[in-house]
Design a protein around this motif. Structure first.
Motif, PDB file in Angstrom:
ATOM      1  N   LEU A  34       0.575 -53.804  20.169  1.00  0.00           N
ATOM      2  CA  LEU A  34       1.345 -54.530  21.158  1.00  0.00           C
ATOM      3  C   LEU A  34       2.258 -55.930  20.289  1.00  0.00           C
ATOM      4  N   GLY A  35       1.469 -56.448  19.208  1.00  0.00           N
ATOM      5  CA  GLY A  35       1.815 -57.918  18.714  1.00  0.00           C
ATOM      6  C   GLY A  35       0.956 -58.899  19.559  1.00  0.00           C
ATOM      7  N   ILE A  36      -0.749 -58.420  20.096  1.00  0.00           N
ATOM      8  CA  ILE A  36      -1.308 -59.443  20.286  1.00  0.00           C
ATOM      9  C   ILE A  36      -2.246 -60.742  19.917  1.00  0.00           C
TER      10      ILE A  36
ATOM     11  N   THR B 296      -8.872 -46.553  11.051  1.00  0.00           N
ATOM     12  CA  THR B 296      -8.610 -47.072  12.180  1.00  0.00           C
ATOM     13  C   THR B 296      -8.294 -45.874  12.907  1.00  0.00           C
ATOM     14  N   VAL B 297      -9.031 -45.852  13.809  1.00  0.00           N
ATOM     15  CA  VAL B 297      -8.746 -44.444  14.818  1.00  0.00           C
ATOM     16  C   VAL B 297      -8.239 -44.714  16.148  1.00  0.00           C
ATOM     17  N   VAL B 298      -7.313 -44.175  16.735  1.00  0.00           N
ATOM     18  CA  VAL B 298      -6.625 -44.714  17.316  1.00  0.00           C
ATOM     19  C   VAL B 298      -6.350 -43.333  18.664  1.00  0.00           C
ATOM     20  N   LEU B 299      -6.813 -43.721  19.820  1.00  0.00           N
ATOM     21  CA  LEU B 299      -7.390 -42.844  20.865  1.00  0.00           C
ATOM     22  C   LEU B 299      -6.365 -43.842  22.659  1.00  0.00           C
ATOM     23  N   ASP B 300      -6.211 -42.222  22.963  1.00  0.00           N
ATOM     24  CA  ASP B 300      -5.417 -42.634  24.249  1.00  0.00           C
ATOM     25  C   ASP B 300      -6.360 -43.107  25.375  1.00  0.00           C
ATOM     26  N   ALA B 301      -5.954 -43.715  26.408  1.00  0.00           N
ATOM     27  CA  ALA B 301      -7.559 -44.241  27.428  1.00  0.00           C
ATOM     28  C   ALA B 301      -8.036 -43.903  28.326  1.00  0.00           C
ATOM     29  N   ALA B 302      -7.390 -42.240  28.355  1.00  0.00           N
ATOM     30  CA  ALA B 302      -8.668 -41.512  29.200  1.00  0.00           C
ATOM     31  C   ALA B 302      -9.453 -41.423  27.810  1.00  0.00           C
TER      32      ALA B 302
ATOM     33  N   PRO C  66       3.136 -42.684  23.957  1.00  0.00           N
ATOM     34  CA  PRO C  66       2.534 -43.478  22.396  1.00  0.00           C
ATOM     35  C   PRO C  66       1.991 -42.036  21.551  1.00  0.00           C
ATOM     36  N   THR C  67       2.029 -41.955  19.818  1.00  0.00           N
ATOM     37  CA  THR C  67       1.597 -41.331  19.273  1.00  0.00           C
ATOM     38  C   THR C  67       0.570 -41.952  18.103  1.00  0.00           C
ATOM     39  N   VAL C  68      -0.203 -41.115  17.345  1.00  0.00           N
ATOM     40  CA  VAL C  68      -0.336 -41.972  15.841  1.00  0.00           C
ATOM     41  C   VAL C  68       0.431 -42.047  15.064  1.00  0.00           C
ATOM     42  N   THR C  69       0.800 -42.839  14.506  1.00  0.00           N
ATOM     43  CA  THR C  69       1.659 -43.032  13.475  1.00  0.00           C
ATOM     44  C   THR C  69       1.191 -43.456  12.255  1.00  0.00           C
ATOM     45  N   ALA C  70       1.780 -42.542  11.097  1.00  0.00           N
ATOM     46  CA  ALA C  70       1.549 -42.729   9.751  1.00  0.00           C
ATOM     47  C   ALA C  70       1.371 -44.154   9.032  1.00  0.00           C
ATOM     48  N   ALA C  71       1.170 -45.755   9.927  1.00  0.00           N
ATOM     49  CA  ALA C  71       1.562 -46.680   9.852  1.00  0.00           C
ATOM     50  C   ALA C  71      -0.344 -47.206  10.025  1.00  0.00           C
TER      51      ALA C  71
ATOM     52  N   SER D  80      -4.485 -52.895  30.128  1.00  0.00           N
ATOM     53  CA  SER D  80      -2.589 -53.027  30.702  1.00  0.00           C
ATOM     54  C   SER D  80      -1.859 -53.703  29.926  1.00  0.00           C
ATOM     55  N   ALA D  81      -2.002 -54.555  29.018  1.00  0.00           N
ATOM     56  CA  ALA D  81      -0.843 -54.711  27.927  1.00  0.00           C
ATOM     57  C   ALA D  81       0.017 -52.926  27.462  1.00  0.00           C
ATOM     58  N   LEU D  82      -1.417 -52.535  27.313  1.00  0.00           N
ATOM     59  CA  LEU D  82      -0.594 -51.562  26.650  1.00  0.00           C
ATOM     60  C   LEU D  82       0.647 -50.130  27.839  1.00  0.00           C
ATOM     61  N   ASP D  83      -0.104 -50.234  29.157  1.00  0.00           N
ATOM     62  CA  ASP D  83       0.728 -49.242  29.882  1.00  0.00           C
ATOM     63  C   ASP D  83       2.353 -50.225  29.972  1.00  0.00           C
ATOM     64  N   GLU D  84       2.224 -51.542  30.229  1.00  0.00           N
ATOM     65  CA  GLU D  84       3.784 -53.142  30.662  1.00  0.00           C
ATOM     66  C   GLU D  84       4.461 -52.430  28.691  1.00  0.00           C
ATOM     67  N   ALA D  85       3.888 -52.310  27.992  1.00  0.00           N
ATOM     68  CA  ALA D  85       4.709 -51.912  26.903  1.00  0.00           C
ATOM     69  C   ALA D  85       5.340 -50.384  26.577  1.00  0.00           C
ATOM     70  N   LEU D  86       4.714 -49.751  27.830  1.00  0.00           N
ATOM     71  CA  LEU D  86       4.988 -48.407  27.367  1.00  0.00           C
ATOM     72  C   LEU D  86       6.125 -47.987  28.194  1.00  0.00           C
TER      73      LEU D  86
END
Length: 420
Positions: free
Chosen positions: A279-281, A317-323, A307-312, A294-300
């Motif tokens: 998110l660049g925070i 790092t493990v990325v999960l969705d909010a749920a 949102p997807t898990v990218t190769a970058a 909340s910042a993620l919701d605004e960006a989306l």
């Protein structure tokens, strides 16, 4: 050593204190009164403060007529386990339980004009012939164990020391060194010659060395360098007097290693880092988890992307969705609650077992549950209580007291008019 405690002649407050020097390398530890869990500070408090001392040297100073054998054993074992070099100095009197507590030190020093006394364990029993016989067996076993501790440290045989205990033997400072119960007399530090008069010694056969016959000292004894906690040693036997009567608590779960299994604490850090990067925070921005979501919701909403898990993603790092994240947080909270309840149930089970087999009175149940919650190491002290010492059913006249501890029953000899 009396299984029960000796009542202090005057109220002198707590019978121990601990003071650390300014450099934090040594500490002065004082035992200056009766050793017991009823009239003064109990052994659990002493052991807890002792374990907190992070010093190289402990100077243990003793002036005590003794007291509870079980509190004495707990203190002795705690001193033996402490990594510091321990120097025990008798400042006035080391009698009864105090005489074997000092044997756990690396060096035992008798101040000038001080005294030391050893005797057989004694108690009073109310009941029938079986009660009397059971109490005699308990006293005989305890006395034999303590005699073995003297022999292990001072030389000679346990039978020789048992004979000296049965005779209630008093030693001057010099006689204690000759007998092997101490290493040397500190002639530079003269003790108070009337120190023994500060305690009520009338319960003993001889009220001090001046009223006792000269000890039969075996000059062939050779003092040995410390007590052993190895299996089969007298000190190990004292440490595990009734350990077999305590149920073994369940083993702690093994540590997990993967990030997903570690719970919300480690996962929250990884998720927070990943969200901030995407998110660049800036790191300086003070946002909690709710703010980040909340910042993620605004960006989306602005980008209209899923949102997807990218190769970058950064390695590790493990990325999960909010749920998924919220589910992990809720599961971890439930796990902590369940673990706390499991530990509380285990403590209650230990105390209930002690009540059911007569090691503690039902009236002391809440005290022991609280003590185990404050210090899990108290399970060792609970293990030091003898099975069957507290009657499970009333037997004969008990002076209006329906419940009592082992020590209350055995020491009623000294305070027949005191309730509880």
């Amino acid at each position: 050593m009396k299984i029960n405690m000796l009542k202090p002649s005057v109220d002198r407050g707590p019978w121990f204190r601990m003071e650390t020097d300014e450099a934090g390398t040594s500490a002065e530890v004082y035992i200056y009164d009766v050793i017991d869990s009823f009239w003064g500070v109990n052994a659990a408090d002493f052991v807890r403060e002792l374990q907190a001392l992070d010093v190289d040297t402990i100077n243990l100073r003793v002036n005590s007529p003794g007291g509870s054998v079980y509190d004495g054993v707990a203190i002795m074992n705690a001193l033996r386990r402490h990594p510091a070099n321990i120097i025990a100095t008798v400042d006035g009197l080391a009698a009864s339980a105090a005489s074997f507590i000092i044997q756990a030190a690396d060096e035992v020093v008798m101040g000038k004009n001080t005294e030391l006394m050893i005797h057989d364990a004694s108690a009073i029993c109310w009941g029938n012939a079986k009660d009397m016989a059971d109490t005699a067996q308990i006293l005989d076993r305890i006395s034999g164990t303590i005699a073995g501790i003297y022999a292990e440290r001072a030389g000679g045989t346990a039978d020789e020391w048992r004979d000296a205990m049965l005779a209630e033997t008093w030693y001057t400072a010099e006689e204690a060194v000759t007998a092997g119960l101490a290493d040397r007399v500190d002639t530079d530090d003269e003790a108070d010659p009337d120190a023994t008069n500060r305690f009520d010694l009338s319960i003993f056969a001889h009220a001090g060395r001046r009223n006792a016959p000269a000890p039969a000292v075996n000059t062939s004894h050779e003092r040995r360098p410390g007590l052993s906690l190895s299996n089969g040693s007298p000190l190990a036997a004292a440490a595990h007097m009734v350990a077999k009567t305590i149920p073994t608590p369940p083993a702690e779960p093994k540590d997990n290693t993967t990030p997903l299994e570690k719970g919300p604490d480690a996962m929250s850090e990884a998720v927070t880092k990943g969200l901030r990067e995407r998110l660049g925070i800036p790191a300086a921005a003070n946002l909690d988890d709710t703010g980040l979501l909340s910042a993620l919701d605004e960006a989306l909403a602005e980008q209209e992307v899923t949102p997807t898990v990218t190769a970058a993603a950064a390695p590790g790092t493990v990325v999960l969705d909010a749920a998924q994240y919220e589910d992990l947080v809720a599961s971890a909270a439930d796990g902590r609650t369940a673990r706390q309840q499991q530990l509380a149930d285990n403590r209650a089970a230990l105390v209930n077992a002690a009540v059911e087999d007569g090691r503690i009175a039902p009236a002391r149940r809440e005290h022991w549950v609280n003590a185990l919650a404050a210090d899990p190491g108290m399970s060792e002290t609970l293990a030091g209580l003898e099975k069957g010492l507290v009657p499970l059913a009333a037997a004969g006249y008990v002076g209006g007291v329906n419940e009592s501890t082992d020590e209350d029953k055995l020491y009623s000899k000294f305070y027949p008019g005191k309730e509880g």
